[in-house]
Design an enzyme around this catalytic site. Structure first.
Site, PDB file in Angstrom:
ATOM      1  N   SER A 114      -4.797   2.458   4.521  1.00 42.87           N
ATOM      2  CA  SER A 114      -5.050   1.869   3.127  1.00 42.87           C
ATOM      3  C   SER A 114      -4.990   0.456   3.162  1.00 42.87           C
ATOM      4  O   SER A 114      -5.654  -0.201   2.734  1.00 42.87           O
ATOM      5  CB  SER A 114      -3.820   2.285   2.172  1.00 42.87           C
ATOM      6  N   LYS A 158       0.890  -1.156   0.018  1.00 44.02           N
ATOM      7  CA  LYS A 158       0.064   0.043  -0.100  1.00 44.02           C
ATOM      8  C   LYS A 158       0.955   1.074   0.049  1.00 44.02           C
ATOM      9  O   LYS A 158       0.238   2.165   0.213  1.00 44.02           O
ATOM     10  CB  LYS A 158      -1.076   0.130   1.018  1.00 44.02           C
ATOM     11  N   HIS A 172       7.114  -7.099  -2.367  1.00 44.03           N
ATOM     12  CA  HIS A 172       6.929  -6.482  -1.035  1.00 44.03           C
ATOM     13  C   HIS A 172       7.793  -6.990  -0.021  1.00 44.03           C
ATOM     14  O   HIS A 172       7.750  -6.819   1.142  1.00 44.03           O
ATOM     15  CB  HIS A 172       5.451  -6.775  -0.469  1.00 44.03           C
TER      16      HIS A 172
HETATM   17  P1  A3P Z   1      -5.187   4.637  -0.745  1.00 45.50           P
HETATM   18  O1  A3P Z   1      -5.779   3.102  -0.342  1.00 45.50           O
HETATM   19  O2  A3P Z   1      -4.594   5.292   0.346  1.00 45.50           O
HETATM   20  O3  A3P Z   1      -6.127   5.311  -1.825  1.00 45.50           O
HETATM   21  P2  A3P Z   1      -0.262  -0.369  -3.589  1.00 45.50           P
HETATM   22  O4  A3P Z   1      -0.311  -0.276  -5.053  1.00 45.50           O
HETATM   23  O5  A3P Z   1       1.031  -0.235  -3.025  1.00 45.50           O
HETATM   24  O6  A3P Z   1      -0.992  -1.332  -3.120  1.00 45.50           O
HETATM   25  O7  A3P Z   1      -0.738   1.248  -3.037  1.00 45.50           O
HETATM   26  C1  A3P Z   1      -2.092   1.368  -3.026  1.00 45.50           C
HETATM   27  C2  A3P Z   1      -2.199   2.805  -2.724  1.00 45.50           C
HETATM   28  O8  A3P Z   1      -1.771   3.678  -3.865  1.00 45.50           O
HETATM   29  C3  A3P Z   1      -3.758   3.331  -2.674  1.00 45.50           C
HETATM   30  O9  A3P Z   1      -3.683   4.289  -1.576  1.00 45.50           O
HETATM   31  C4  A3P Z   1      -3.953   3.746  -4.204  1.00 45.50           C
HETATM   32  O10 A3P Z   1      -5.113   4.607  -3.964  1.00 45.50           O
HETATM   33  C5  A3P Z   1      -2.588   4.533  -4.205  1.00 45.50           C
HETATM   34  N1  A3P Z   1      -2.551   5.092  -5.457  1.00 45.50           N
HETATM   35  C6  A3P Z   1      -2.312   3.966  -6.747  1.00 45.50           C
HETATM   36  N2  A3P Z   1      -2.060   4.947  -7.509  1.00 45.50           N
HETATM   37  C7  A3P Z   1      -2.040   6.288  -7.349  1.00 45.50           C
HETATM   38  C8  A3P Z   1      -1.990   7.660  -8.066  1.00 45.50           C
HETATM   39  N3  A3P Z   1      -1.746   7.426  -9.282  1.00 45.50           N
HETATM   40  N4  A3P Z   1      -1.877   8.645  -7.269  1.00 45.50           N
HETATM   41  C9  A3P Z   1      -2.185   8.708  -6.221  1.00 45.50           C
HETATM   42  N5  A3P Z   1      -2.167   7.458  -5.399  1.00 45.50           N
HETATM   43  C10 A3P Z   1      -2.272   6.359  -5.943  1.00 45.50           C
END
Ligand code: A3P
Length: 296
Positions: free
Chosen positions: A139, A48, A109
């Site tokens: 998240s 996340k 991860h």
């Molecule tokens: P939130 O749950 O706070 O919205 P991962 O890809 O490591 O699983 O992380 C997911 C998190 O990154 C989520 O956070 C998601 O919304 C955010 N995320 C993914 N793409 C994004 C983007 N283009 N801009 C901002 N946040 C992004």
């Protein structure tokens, strides 16, 4: 009305002191013995922290723009998740990688101590993305609720404690971010902060490009910035995980592209929880020079 097949919630098991889950994310000998190549780029994150975001950034930079492949292929095949076991018609991460032409982009991860040795032996470039502990907690909690392949998070209060004690998949946020911070200067590691990308995406995209030895034209950078904007990635079926069936990831519970903000924790932490968190945070971060920001 029909009941979708129910997934049984996973339990954590121990891999060298790190709690892991087995159904999708399977740490085994094939991962440990994975043969990295010198031109592999590894994107490493605690869950996340912005993994999916960095995959798009790096893939666009390496391909020097938003190519047809980027537009038409799933993120999960353009950057296979190395510890992902075979599941639901999807080959394992290692199988995807072994069949992938170079230069490969690898997602993990894993904490530093579980990274396959050949990434170090081959001096691969690694991009680590760190995100502040509080927003990751929020998240990750919503991700546990919507991703039925994750353990049951329990109540918000219960999850809060599990996270603080590191009793969650991939282990403690503290151990992860500090472990990667401590070795960053001994290898080709670019340490990037989620909050910095939110604050100044141009600067951070250029920083990643420099690290990868690429110089991009202004028009290419603009095209990339548009592609990686939150609203566009949320609508993009190649990046928003809408391909995953709803009995595995139920995006009605919470979308994968949830908010993409810095400071959403303020909408979820009580004052008492914040105090409890801050106290533990100070204790765990006392000996490191690593500094993260949880508001902009
Ligand atoms: P939130 O749950 O706070 O919205 P991962 O890809 O490591 O699983 O992380 C997911 C998190 O990154 C989520 O956070 C998601 O919304 C955010 N995320 C993914 N793409 C994004 C983007 N283009 N801009 C901002 N946040 C992004």
């Amino acid at each position: 009305s029909e009941c979708p097949p129910q997934m049984e919630r996973q339990v954590l098991y121990d891999v060298e002191g790190v709690p892991m889950i087995s159904v999708f994310f399977e740490y085994n000998e094939r991962i440990r013995n994975f043969k990295a190549k010198p031109d592999d780029v590894l994107i490493a994150t605690y869950p996340k922290a912005g993994t999916t975001w960095m995959i798009e950034i790096v893939d666009c930079i390496r391909k020097e723009g938003v190519t047809a492949e980027i537009k038409n292929q799933l993120s999960m095949t353009r950057s296979p998740f190395i510890e992902m076991g075979a599941a639901n018609m999807m080959p394992s991460g290692v199988d995807l990688l072994e069949n992938m032409p170079s230069p490969r982009l690898v997602k993990t991860h894993l904490p530093v101590n579980l990274v396959p040795k050949s990434f170090w032996d081959n001096d691969c470039k690694i991009i680590y993305v760190a995100r502040n502990a509080k927003d990751v907690l929020v998240s990750y909690y919503f991700f546990h609720k919507m991703n039925l392949g994750m353990p049951d998070p329990g109540s918000w209060e219960e999850y809060f404690e599990s996270y603080l004690s590191g009793n969650v998949a991939w282990g403690s946020w503290f151990d992860h971010v500090i472990g990667w911070w401590d070795i960053r200067e001994r290898h080709q590691i670019l340490y990037v902060f989620f909050e910095d990308i939110v604050q100044d995406p141009v600067r951070e995209v250029e920083r990643v490009a420099r690290f990868l030895g690429k110089t991009l034209e202004g028009t290419t950078i603009n095209e990339i910035l548009d592609h990686i904007a939150f609203s566009n990635m949320k609508d993009n079926p190649m990046t928003n995980y809408s391909i995953v069936p709803s009995h595995l990831m139920n995006q009605e519970i919470s979308p994968f592209m949830r908010k993409g903000k810095v400071g959403d924790w303020k909408n979820h932490f009580t004052v008492a929880q914040n105090e409890r968190f801050e106290e533990e945070y100070r204790r765990r971060m006392a000996k490191t020079s690593l500094r993260l920001t949880d508001e902009l």
